[in-house]
Motif scaffolding. Structure first.
Motif, PDB file in Angstrom:
ATOM      1  N   LEU A 364       8.543  52.952  28.882  1.00  0.00           N
ATOM      2  CA  LEU A 364       9.728  51.792  28.816  1.00  0.00           C
ATOM      3  C   LEU A 364      10.429  51.621  27.734  1.00  0.00           C
ATOM      4  O   LEU A 364      11.718  51.511  27.787  1.00  0.00           O
ATOM      5  N   ILE A 365       9.754  51.775  26.547  1.00  0.00           N
ATOM      6  CA  ILE A 365      10.424  51.714  25.029  1.00  0.00           C
ATOM      7  C   ILE A 365      11.196  52.794  24.913  1.00  0.00           C
ATOM      8  O   ILE A 365      12.262  52.782  24.500  1.00  0.00           O
ATOM      9  N   SER A 366      10.809  53.966  25.374  1.00  0.00           N
ATOM     10  CA  SER A 366      11.442  55.103  25.130  1.00  0.00           C
ATOM     11  C   SER A 366      12.833  55.204  25.884  1.00  0.00           C
ATOM     12  O   SER A 366      13.994  55.495  25.364  1.00  0.00           O
ATOM     13  N   VAL A 367      12.795  54.657  27.027  1.00  0.00           N
ATOM     14  CA  VAL A 367      14.278  54.535  27.919  1.00  0.00           C
ATOM     15  C   VAL A 367      15.057  53.442  27.017  1.00  0.00           C
ATOM     16  O   VAL A 367      16.141  53.586  27.104  1.00  0.00           O
ATOM     17  N   TRP A 368      14.543  52.438  26.859  1.00  0.00           N
ATOM     18  CA  TRP A 368      15.283  51.261  26.090  1.00  0.00           C
ATOM     19  C   TRP A 368      16.003  51.969  24.910  1.00  0.00           C
ATOM     20  O   TRP A 368      17.133  51.715  24.435  1.00  0.00           O
TER      21      TRP A 368
END
Length: 374
Positions: A364-368
């Protein structure tokens, strides 16, 4: 609060948890073990005694207190009897073994000197004299270091015996506390068990339970596998060397059995050295006999090890090998031994889904971050 921020906060909390766990393992656990080890040791022993206690309660109709006291006293008597037998055996046989070991050390050094002399003679016939002199000096230095090493070992053994004798009063006190603690823990085991992982009074996640069980299984499984191979090497070596008439077969087999417990060295290194020395001395038959023994033991280990390891600690041979190398790089010999155990714990954690939520948060953090950088 956005989902990305929540995920970042969870990741930060996990990192803080890892740091706290490292601090506990590094500084807190050694102190807890030093102050509480008799009672920590007593818990698994009390667990092992529970079937006997229940049998005495149901079949003999004893109350909980005497049913707990009887197996504890029997275990103490068995332990003291074993200690007394070992002391009697040591008093009767250790002097002879030490004398024989001294003769073995002297004979081994003499044999190595003769083998090196033969090697230098052959080298001197085909190379420059300066090269032969350099090799002679190097081998002489090696023998001197071996002699110093042997003297150091003798001093270490002597110091150990003195320390053991000095520690006898404390050992008696330690065993007393261990015995009394074992009785009370065995008596109240059901109550204590309810507070341990998986107990009724403690909410225990199934994944954490799986990880705990994996850790215990891996540790004892690894020790069982290594002990089994060491015992096999000792027995097979003693029978083989005795049948072929080798001197000091018992001491040699015992030494190589102990060396089998040392990862990456095992019994192969000393046996190969013995074989090379026999070849240099011109004892071709003895050299091939030792070489065949080494090959047989290594083949036996390679055939049995994957099956035993996979059954005992639940990981593949490749995973075990990776764990050994990484552990060696971080912790030397101790890391080499503990690496496969930690690898088994990690594999069990992944299979149990312990890191699934961390992986989702990381994704989730990587996509953000990817969307922010566009």
């Amino acid at each position: 609060m956005s989902e990305e921020r929540k995920a970042a906060e969870r990741m930060l909390l996990r990192l803080l948890g890892v740091a706290a766990a490292f601090a506990v393992i590094r500084w807190v656990l050694p102190e807890v073990w030093d102050k509480m080890s008799p009672f920590i040791i007593a818990v698994p022993i009390a667990a092992a005694l529970q079937p006997v206690i229940r049998f005495l309660q149901k079949r003999i109709k004893l109350k909980r207190s005497p049913a707990s006291l009887i197996p504890v006293l029997l275990l103490l008597a068995l332990f003291l009897g074993l200690i007394i037998w070992l002391l009697i055996f040591a008093i009767g046989h250790v002097p002879g073994i030490v004398s024989q070991s001294g003769d073995l050390m002297t004979e081994s050094i003499s044999t190595m000197r003769l083998a090196m002399s033969n090697l230098l003679t052959k080298i001197g016939e085909s190379t420059d004299p300066g090269v032969a002199d350099w090799i002679r000096n190097a081998l002489t230095t090696l023998l001197e270091r071996l002699s110093i090493w042997g003297t150091s070992i003798a001093q270490t053994v002597g110091t150990f015996v003195v320390n053991l004798a000095t520690a006898m009063p404390y050992s008696i006190i330690y065993i007393s506390f261990l015995t009394i603690g074992l009785y009370f823990i065995a008596k109240e085991y059901e109550e204590i068990r309810s507070y341990l992982p998986g107990g009724k009074r403690r909410k225990q996640d199934s994944r954490t339970t799986q990880l705990t069980n994996s850790t215990v299984k891996s540790l004892f499984g690894y020790l069982r596998v290594q002990g089994t191979f060491a015992l096999i090497v000792g027995i097979v070596s003693w029978i083989y060397l005795t049948c072929f008439g080798f001197s000091y077969a018992g001491i040699t087999a015992l030494f190589c059995g102990v060396m089998e417990l040392v990862p990456m060295i095992g019994s192969g290194v000393p046996y190969i050295i013995m074989s090379v020395i026999q070849f240099l001395l011109g004892n071709t038959a003895a050299g091939f006999q030792i070489l065949f023994l080494t090959l047989g033991l290594q083949l036996l280990r390679r055939v049995l090890e994957p099956k035993l390891m996979s059954d005992s600690i639940g990981i593949t041979p490749l995973e075990s090998l990776i764990g050994m190398f990484v552990g060696m790089r971080f912790g030397g010999i101790i890391g080499l031994i503990g690496g496969p155990v930690l690898m088994s714990v990690l594999v069990g954690a992944f299979k149990g889904g312990l890191f699934a939520s961390t992986a989702r948060d990381f994704h989730l953090i990587s996509v953000w971050m990817k969307n922010r950088l566009k």
